[in-house]
Write an enzyme that holds these catalytic residues in place. Structure first.
Site, mmCIF file in Angstrom:
data_model
loop_
_atom_site.group_PDB
_atom_site.id
_atom_site.type_symbol
_atom_site.label_atom_id
_atom_site.label_comp_id
_atom_site.label_asym_id
_atom_site.label_seq_id
_atom_site.Cartn_x
_atom_site.Cartn_y
_atom_site.Cartn_z
ATOM 1 N N LYS A 83 5.040 9.792 8.146
ATOM 2 C CA LYS A 83 5.068 9.478 9.634
ATOM 3 C C LYS A 83 6.207 9.983 10.487
ATOM 4 O O LYS A 83 6.070 11.102 10.836
ATOM 5 C CB LYS A 83 5.116 7.934 9.771
ATOM 6 C CG LYS A 83 3.571 7.403 8.918
ATOM 7 C CD LYS A 83 3.661 5.953 8.984
ATOM 8 C CE LYS A 83 2.618 5.138 8.215
ATOM 9 N NZ LYS A 83 1.333 5.580 8.503
ATOM 10 N N TYR A 92 0.792 -1.291 0.062
ATOM 11 C CA TYR A 92 -0.104 0.107 0.045
ATOM 12 C C TYR A 92 0.859 1.323 0.133
ATOM 13 O O TYR A 92 1.873 1.300 0.755
ATOM 14 C CB TYR A 92 -1.035 0.045 1.093
ATOM 15 C CG TYR A 92 -1.728 1.185 1.343
ATOM 16 C CD1 TYR A 92 -2.754 1.202 0.657
ATOM 17 C CD2 TYR A 92 -1.551 2.061 2.324
ATOM 18 C CE1 TYR A 92 -3.802 2.477 0.742
ATOM 19 C CE2 TYR A 92 -2.236 3.242 2.543
ATOM 20 C CZ TYR A 92 -3.449 3.406 1.957
ATOM 21 O OH TYR A 92 -4.131 4.472 1.803
ATOM 22 N N ASP A 96 9.575 3.086 -0.561
ATOM 23 C CA ASP A 96 8.441 3.502 0.244
ATOM 24 C C ASP A 96 8.704 3.301 1.440
ATOM 25 O O ASP A 96 8.375 2.312 2.156
ATOM 26 C CB ASP A 96 7.216 3.081 -0.499
ATOM 27 C CG ASP A 96 5.914 3.856 0.437
ATOM 28 O OD1 ASP A 96 6.256 4.637 1.472
ATOM 29 O OD2 ASP A 96 4.759 3.716 0.183
HETATM 30 N N1 HOZ Z 1 -3.749 3.200 6.407
HETATM 31 C C1 HOZ Z 1 -3.070 3.529 7.709
HETATM 32 C C2 HOZ Z 1 -2.827 2.179 8.137
HETATM 33 N N2 HOZ Z 1 -1.876 1.552 7.227
HETATM 34 C C3 HOZ Z 1 -4.186 4.083 8.685
HETATM 35 C C4 HOZ Z 1 -4.176 5.246 8.701
HETATM 36 C C5 HOZ Z 1 -5.211 5.923 9.795
HETATM 37 O O1 HOZ Z 1 -6.129 5.415 10.196
HETATM 38 O O2 HOZ Z 1 -4.840 6.787 10.396
#
Ligand code: HOZ
Length: 444
Positions: free
Chosen positions: A276, A147, A248
């Protein structure tokens, strides 16, 4: 650990939120759809703990999905934000902290140049446009279950929340989301992660058309998947075809080591993307790498990318303070790894004692406990048959005992430097009970 049972305030907020926000949340996995129950609305977070609006306190394994490597509300990060706040919040013009953070990021990662954006999605989207502009090619290649944020061309056989649909069933089709035109999806080729022969074969046939190969150097979005050395070698060979290799590192950057997965695994990507931790809990993404590629970005080059809040001073201050803390105390990474290893061993032992099949993948401070007999899980196809129903029951049993695990089978948990033996023991004690609770459902 005892937790009061009320969720009344969270329930009330969720009802209000659902009236004005799709699904009541601003990011899908937070809605608890694949685990059931009421998503907890968080009032505050300090160190290794979250406190919800009903006053219940949890050991936190989300870490805001990665950024909070130092723990919540770290004094140095709070002080840096507070100090910067006295001078304004956004200028729309260059300011000193973005230069300072860019210097530190290039020094730590070895990237020639870096550009700051506001999220990981923006970083990967921009890195792909840059690769297309640099190579003059249209196709990109990604890996099944990886992802890279929610840009159109990347929502193809994607992981994270896309691995569980609204009913909590596995759902993986290409494209993974409504609203992604077939014409975009068509430009995204997909290969199996950890399959070097398939990657070599695909590159041999179509490498001349491929602008970029983008990959998670350690996957966090199908649960944690660890690359084999053979797969990493095949990834490096894509450069022989003129494709830009993009690591990534939104999840892994500054987490698996100070220099991320790149440093830990000896990677040599052309470009990397970050998010992050680089923002220390404020919204920052970045992409960077070889200077001759980065110089294709506007205003130096012809590839356009811009942003009103890019390089925002508060966000730069939080990122800078976080990276400086990590740089000043390299032992942090050893502590994180020791905690995570002990957690993995304790979970495996507790599952075995309860007769629950479990495969635990972990590296550095990332871990996924797959409700799957294994013996190993190396890619999306192997991860997908994990028992999501048993996971959901186990998640709820942990939550009821004050342990906030990631609310999906196919996510990583993130350990912080604020997690100590007290939290480890509380977690393993709760997990022991949770495995016993769910053991009756294993063979049903
Ligand atoms: N897509 C995020 C985890 N792989 C979650 C992001 C969120 O809900 O803050």
């Amino acid at each position: 650990m005892t937790v009061p049972s009320s969720t009344a305030q969270s329930e009330a907020l969720f009802a209000r939120a659902k009236a004005v926000t799709p699904g009541g949340v601003n990011s899908p996995v937070r809605a608890f759809k694949s685990v059931g129950g009421v998503p907890r609305f968080i009032a505050e977070a300090h160190g290794a703990y979250l406190t919800d609006v009903d006053g219940q306190r949890y050991v936190d394994y989300l870490g805001s999905w990665g950024p909070m490597i130092l723990g919540h509300d770290h004094p140095a990060v709070r002080a840096a934000i507070a100090d910067t706040l006295t001078r304004g919040t956004s200028f729309g013009a260059p300011s000193p902290l973005e230069v300072e953070l860019a210097e530190l990021v290039t020094q730590i990662t070895g990237a020639g140049k870096v550009r700051f954006v506001n999220s990981g999605t923006e970083a990967t989207m921009s890195a792909l446009r840059l690769s297309r502009g640099f190579t003059g090619r249209d196709y990109i290649l990604k890996f099944r279950g990886n992802y890279h944020g929610h840009a159109d061309g990347l929502l193809v056989e994607a992981g994270s929340g896309l691995m569980t649909n609204a009913e909590g069933q596995l759902g993986a089709a290409a494209p993974s989301s409504a609203g992604v035109p077939e014409a975009y999806a068509h430009l995204t080729l997909v290969a199996e992660y950890n399959d070097p022969e398939a990657l070599d074969a695909l590159m041999a046939g179509r490498g001349h058309e491929i602008a970029a190969v983008i990959f998670e150097p350690v996957v966090g979005n199908s649960g944690v998947l660890i690359p084999t050395p053979e797969f990493l070698a095949a990834l490096h060979r894509v450069k022989d075809h003129g494709a830009v290799l993009i690591a990534d590192e939104v999840m892994t950057g500054f987490r698996l080591s100070l220099s991320g997965a790149t440093g830990l695994l000896g990677l040599r990507p052309d470009l990397s993307t970050w998010g992050k931790i680089i923002g220390g809990g404020l919204p920052v993404g970045a992409y960077g790498g070889r200077a001759e590629i980065m110089d294709y970005v506007s205003p130096q080059g012809p590839v356009y990318q811009a942003g009103t809040l890019s390089g925002n001073p508060l966000a730069m201050a939080a990122g800078l303070a976080t990276l400086q803390q990590l740089q000043a105390d390299p032992e942090i990474y050893t502590r994180l790894e020791n905690y995570t290893t002990a957690l993995a061993q304790g979970l495996k032992a507790a599952a075995q004692a309860a007769g629950v099949p479990l495969t635990v993948n972990h590296i550095g401070s990332m871990l996924t406990a797959f409700f799957h007999p294994g013996p190993e899980i190396r890619n999306y196809t192997q991860a997908a048959p994990s028992n999501t129903k048993i996971f959901a029951a186990w998640f709820q049993a942990l939550l009821a005992q004050g342990i906030y695990w990631a609310p999906s089978q196919f996510e990583s948990v993130f350990i912080s430097n604020a997690h100590s033996d007290a939290e480890l023991n509380a977690t393993l004690g709760a997990a022991h009970i949770a495995f016993k609770n769910v053991s009756g459902g294993v063979n049903q």
